[in-house]
Design a protein around this motif. Structure first.
Motif, mmCIF file in Angstrom:
data_model
loop_
_atom_site.group_PDB
_atom_site.id
_atom_site.type_symbol
_atom_site.label_atom_id
_atom_site.label_comp_id
_atom_site.label_asym_id
_atom_site.label_seq_id
_atom_site.Cartn_x
_atom_site.Cartn_y
_atom_site.Cartn_z
ATOM 1 N N ALA A 173 0.835 -1.210 0.000
ATOM 2 C CA ALA A 173 0.000 0.000 0.000
ATOM 3 C C ALA A 173 0.871 1.262 0.000
ATOM 4 O O ALA A 173 0.583 2.221 -0.733
ATOM 5 N N SER A 174 1.939 1.254 0.782
ATOM 6 C CA SER A 174 2.851 2.407 0.801
ATOM 7 C C SER A 174 3.560 2.562 -0.533
ATOM 8 O O SER A 174 3.712 3.682 -1.045
ATOM 9 N N GLY A 184 2.666 9.256 -6.343
ATOM 10 C CA GLY A 184 3.112 10.586 -5.956
ATOM 11 C C GLY A 184 2.470 11.095 -4.681
ATOM 12 O O GLY A 184 2.447 12.298 -4.434
ATOM 13 N N ILE A 185 1.975 10.175 -3.838
ATOM 14 C CA ILE A 185 1.349 10.549 -2.573
ATOM 15 C C ILE A 185 2.357 10.308 -1.450
ATOM 16 O O ILE A 185 2.857 9.195 -1.283
ATOM 17 N N ALA A 186 2.649 11.354 -0.700
ATOM 18 C CA ALA A 186 3.626 11.252 0.385
ATOM 19 C C ALA A 186 3.096 10.351 1.500
ATOM 20 O O ALA A 186 1.901 10.358 1.808
ATOM 21 N N ASP A 213 1.631 5.658 7.964
ATOM 22 C CA ASP A 213 2.107 4.752 6.905
ATOM 23 C C ASP A 213 3.468 4.171 7.265
ATOM 24 O O ASP A 213 3.769 3.029 6.924
ATOM 25 N N ARG A 214 4.286 4.965 7.912
ATOM 26 C CA ARG A 214 5.654 4.537 8.212
ATOM 27 C C ARG A 214 5.763 3.712 9.497
ATOM 28 O O ARG A 214 6.809 3.124 9.766
ATOM 29 N N PHE A 251 9.928 2.492 -7.589
ATOM 30 C CA PHE A 251 8.555 2.873 -7.245
ATOM 31 C C PHE A 251 8.404 4.316 -6.788
ATOM 32 O O PHE A 251 7.308 4.834 -6.725
ATOM 33 N N PHE A 252 9.495 4.994 -6.454
ATOM 34 C CA PHE A 252 9.405 6.333 -5.889
ATOM 35 C C PHE A 252 9.199 7.375 -6.977
ATOM 36 O O PHE A 252 10.010 7.504 -7.892
ATOM 37 N N SER A 253 8.133 8.143 -6.881
ATOM 38 C CA SER A 253 7.824 9.172 -7.873
ATOM 39 C C SER A 253 8.675 10.422 -7.660
ATOM 40 O O SER A 253 8.793 10.911 -6.529
#
Length: 168
Positions: free
Chosen positions: A40-41, A48-50, A55-56, A120-122
């Motif tokens: 999900a993360s 592009g959603i921080a 989440d962390r 995966f990181f935008s």
């Protein structure tokens, strides 16, 4: 290597490259923090959603477990952007040291954009990374290095510091 070290910084600073070099030079296990983000993360970051602190949370718990599981030490790559995140990791491994790969916003953006198809990181998240970052400079057990220095120079500098700083 005596004790563990976290290679930290914003996306694109070179955590994986330096972490791999340090683990090889020091004969230590490498744990890539990105491998432990939930699906999900990962999907949020792709879009592009921080990530939020919530989440962390599970991710930091897992990384803390990895540190506890290897009391002799390991090399962990992890953004560790906030002091609270670093403190959680320190709770798991007293004496934990951090190498802060400092990089400018535009350099980080360019690096992330160049790897975009494979990661995966935008690139659109770079601004949120810098907004979230609480510099660790001045905290105990932290070495700040210039992320734009050549990798062999960074590895030598970090390895020498690890030897000097001992187990914490």
């Amino acid at each position: 290597m005596d004790g563990s070290v976290v290679i930290m910084g914003v996306a694109g600073c070179g955590k994986s490259s330096l972490g791999t070099a340090i683990a090889a030079a020091e004969g230590a296990a490498l744990v890539e923090g990105d491998e432990f983000h939930s699906e999900a993360s990962r999907e949020k970051m792709r879009r592009g959603i921080a990530l939020t602190d919530a989440d962390r949370d599970g991710w930091l718990c897992t990384l803390g477990d990895k540190l506890r599981d290897r009391p002799a030490g390991l090399v962990l790559t992890c953004s560790a952007l906030k002091r609270a995140y670093r403190d959680r990791l320190r709770e798991a491994a007293p004496g934990l040291r951090f190498v802060f790969l400092e990089i400018g916003r535009e350099e980080a953006r360019a690096r992330v954009a160049s790897r975009a198809p494979a990661h995966f990181f935008s690139p659109t998240l770079i601004d949120s990374q810098f907004a979230t970052l609480e510099s660790p400079v001045g905290e105990p057990g932290v070495l700040r290095v210039d992320a734009l220095d050549p990798l062999p120079k960074l590895q030598a500098e970090v390895s020498a510091w690890l030897r000097r700083s001992g187990g914490g």
